[in-house]
Design an enzyme around this catalytic site. Structure first.
Site, PDB file in Angstrom:
ATOM      1  N   ASP A  65       0.845  -1.193   0.000  1.00 24.60           N
ATOM      2  CA  ASP A  65       0.000   0.000   0.000  1.00 24.60           C
ATOM      3  C   ASP A  65       0.884   1.248   0.000  1.00 24.60           C
ATOM      4  OD1 ASP A  65      -1.774   2.038   0.402  1.00 24.60           O
ATOM      5  OD2 ASP A  65      -2.438   1.389   2.390  1.00 24.60           O
ATOM      6  N   GLU A  71      31.486  10.920   3.821  1.00 24.15           N
ATOM      7  CA  GLU A  71      32.010  10.736   5.174  1.00 24.15           C
ATOM      8  C   GLU A  71      30.881  11.044   6.160  1.00 24.15           C
ATOM      9  OE1 GLU A  71      35.208  13.509   5.391  1.00 24.15           O
ATOM     10  OE2 GLU A  71      36.515  12.375   4.047  1.00 24.15           O
ATOM     11  N   GLU A 115      29.247  11.329   9.701  1.00 25.95           N
ATOM     12  CA  GLU A 115      29.515  11.458  11.134  1.00 25.95           C
ATOM     13  C   GLU A 115      28.254  11.136  11.915  1.00 25.95           C
ATOM     14  OE1 GLU A 115      32.771  15.089  10.567  1.00 25.95           O
ATOM     15  OE2 GLU A 115      30.673  15.529  11.077  1.00 25.95           O
ATOM     16  N   GLU A 119      35.529  11.688  16.299  1.00 25.81           N
ATOM     17  CA  GLU A 119      35.432  13.010  15.695  1.00 25.81           C
ATOM     18  C   GLU A 119      35.641  14.105  16.743  1.00 25.81           C
ATOM     19  OE1 GLU A 119      35.295  15.154  13.434  1.00 25.81           O
ATOM     20  OE2 GLU A 119      35.519  13.862  11.689  1.00 25.81           O
ATOM     21  N   GLU A 154      33.139   8.699  13.281  1.00 25.87           N
ATOM     22  CA  GLU A 154      33.069   8.639  11.821  1.00 25.87           C
ATOM     23  C   GLU A 154      33.664   7.325  11.344  1.00 25.87           C
ATOM     24  OE1 GLU A 154      34.182  12.219   9.659  1.00 25.87           O
ATOM     25  OE2 GLU A 154      35.415  10.999   8.298  1.00 25.87           O
ATOM     26  N   HIS A 212      30.377  15.051   4.465  1.00 26.36           N
ATOM     27  CA  HIS A 212      31.229  15.579   3.414  1.00 26.36           C
ATOM     28  C   HIS A 212      31.254  14.560   2.276  1.00 26.36           C
ATOM     29  CE1 HIS A 212      33.573  17.658   6.928  1.00 26.36           C
ATOM     30  NE2 HIS A 212      32.360  18.168   6.751  1.00 26.36           N
ATOM     31  N   ARG A 270      39.236  24.532   5.329  1.00 27.28           N
ATOM     32  CA  ARG A 270      38.084  23.724   5.716  1.00 27.28           C
ATOM     33  C   ARG A 270      36.864  24.560   6.116  1.00 27.28           C
ATOM     34  NH1 ARG A 270      39.373  18.206   6.462  1.00 27.28           N
ATOM     35  NH2 ARG A 270      41.577  17.812   6.095  1.00 27.28           N
ATOM     36  N   GLU A 292      35.308  17.884  -2.823  1.00 32.15           N
ATOM     37  CA  GLU A 292      34.617  17.518  -1.586  1.00 32.15           C
ATOM     38  C   GLU A 292      33.565  18.577  -1.283  1.00 32.15           C
ATOM     39  OE1 GLU A 292      35.657  16.820   3.187  1.00 32.15           O
ATOM     40  OE2 GLU A 292      37.081  17.805   1.836  1.00 32.15           O
ATOM     41  N   ARG A 339      31.025  19.944   1.259  1.00 28.30           N
ATOM     42  CA  ARG A 339      31.065  19.802   2.704  1.00 28.30           C
ATOM     43  C   ARG A 339      29.770  20.194   3.432  1.00 28.30           C
ATOM     44  NH1 ARG A 339      35.998  19.302   4.966  1.00 28.30           N
ATOM     45  NH2 ARG A 339      35.499  20.656   6.744  1.00 28.30           N
TER      46      ARG A 339
END
Length: 443
Positions: A54, A132, A134, A185, A192, A241, A312, A332, A334
């Protein structure tokens, strides 16, 4: 682990291993995993004709007058569920959702990603991603009570969850998921486990399996694991990330050994596409009210639309762990968090990047200084925009996005926006503990 390609191979293993049940997994529009089980005696019909259910009871699927849906298992996703007993084991397969006439259902998130990938496959490209994810371990789901007070890369005796991660990695490996490494982390009780990059549809399936496995191993040990983006005030939130690249066969289309950044023209346009369309895809990659408690300055989560190599604080980074190595060249992204729907998130990331390639968007210079420390005027002069600061702002941006509508299709686009508007209304009308503590004594 098993490497089935056909339903006949699945049947053979089910008989040989004396499998007791086969779980059929699929996800709703929000990425919540749905599960039902069939017995081996029903497997032949289930793999030939699919199993009916359903759809009107599944978030974002269909209305009650059109509720009949078919779950068709993908034999290549067959694996034993590693945390279940080895005697009379339980297996699982991930399903595609079909209409009763056998056509793909437009409300199936897995189909959204498959449709996006077919477009680039027709051009000879394969989309690889390496997310990645976390997460936090807590004593229970009742309150965010830490297991430890560890920090980044801490080990024993500070990191008391080492064995939890170890058990989880073994469970993932038994299900055919390759793990690169794991660590504590930045925040207390935050962890992670990084997966080896893979083709994006397989990776989206792995992300769903990863989240279930992390939570189940924690539960079996008497703890609670959560992918909630920001469960604790004053601590870093959890991100996802997402490393990504496009290949043609074994050749990395993002690599150019003669470029100062080792980035091809295609890669630069792709980054520019992600940057230009980042605000409108944020609702898909950060879909909860709580997601925007993470996307604030000061906690390593990106807030500003920018790119860099080592910085970063930027939204997009070009990792330099192995500069000049073709296979390792990637970008990457982030800003996403691990509570998104991976099928939809990967699809809109790809669409945004490819729009930059298609339109030839120019890539600005990288921002290598800490953007959090820049004055507002300096950010404006550098042309640095902000990501949406709340779910409401993200809804406004995504609602106007032709790119997201085209990628998701009208059905999922409208169901998603409708759901997020409802969530925002519930949040904005809720009276929180903060308001009681702040205003009741003074007003």
């Amino acid at each position: 682990m098993f490497n089935c390609q056909t339903k006949e191979e699945v049947h053979k293993i089910v008989r040989q291993q004396n499998v007791s049940f086969i779980q059929f997994w699929f996800t709703d529009v929000l990425g919540v995993q749905k599960v039902f089980s069939v017995t081996p005696s029903e497997l032949e019909e289930g793999m030939t004709e699919g199993m009916g259910f359903d759809g009107s009871s599944i978030e974002g699927f269909c209305r009650i007058e059109e509720s009949d849906m078919i779950a068709m298992p993908d034999p290549t996703t067959f694996q034993m569920i590693s945390w279940r007993p080895s005697e009379r084991p339980v297996a699982r397969m991930i399903c595609d959702i079909l209409n009763p006439d056998g056509t793909p259902y437009q409300g199936d998130p897995r189909y959204v990603l498959k449709r996006a990938l077919k477009k680039i496959a027709d051009q000879g490209y394969t989309f690889y991603v390496g997310p990645e994810l976390e997460f936090f371990y807590f004593i229970s789901d009742k309150s965010p009570e830490f297991l430890d007070r560890g920090g980044y890369f801490d080990g024993l005796p500070v990191d008391v969850a080492t064995d939890l991660r170890r058990q989880t990695i073994f469970a993932l490996q038994e299900m055919g998921i390759r793990v690169e490494y794991s660590h504590h982390e930045v925040a207390p009780s935050q962890h992670e486990i990084d997966l080896r990059y893979d083709e994006s549809l397989r990776m989206a399936d792995k992300v769903m399996t990863y989240r279930t496995t992390v939570k189940e191993i924690a539960r079996q040990n008497g703890f609670y694991a959560t992918f909630m983006p920001k469960p604790v005030f004053g601590e870093n939130g959890s991100g996802m990330h997402t490393h990504q690249s496009l290949f043609v066969g074994d050749k990395n289309a993002f690599f150019d050994g003669n470029d100062a950044y080792h980035l091809s023209t295609m890669a630069k346009h792709y980054i520019a596409g992600l940057m230009r369309h980042a605000p409108e895809i944020t609702a898909i990659c950060n879909q909860w009210v709580n997601s925007y408690k993470r996307l604030v300055p000061g906690y390593e989560a990106p807030v500003y639309v920018s790119w860099a190599r080592r910085n970063r604080s930027a939204m997009i980074r070009v990792p330099m762990y192995k500069p000049g190595k073709e296979q390792a060249t990637r970008i990457e992204f982030r800003s996403p968090d691990p509570a998104c729907n991976p099928y939809l998130a990967f699809a809109v990331m790809l669409a945004a990047g490819l729009k930059g390639v298609e339109k030839g968007y120019e890539l600005p210079e990288p921002i290598e200084e800490d953007i959090f420390e820049m004055k507002e005027k300096a950010r404006e002069e550098a042309g640095i925009r902000s990501l949406p600061g709340s779910l409401y702002e993200a809804i406004v941006a995504v609602s106007a996005s032709e790119l997201v509508r085209e990628t998701l299709g009208d059905h999922i686009f409208e169901k998603f926006v409708e759901n997020k508007k409802l969530e925002w209304d519930r949040f904005r009308t809720h009276v929180s503990r903060y308001e009681i503590d702040r205003y009741l004594p003074m007003l």
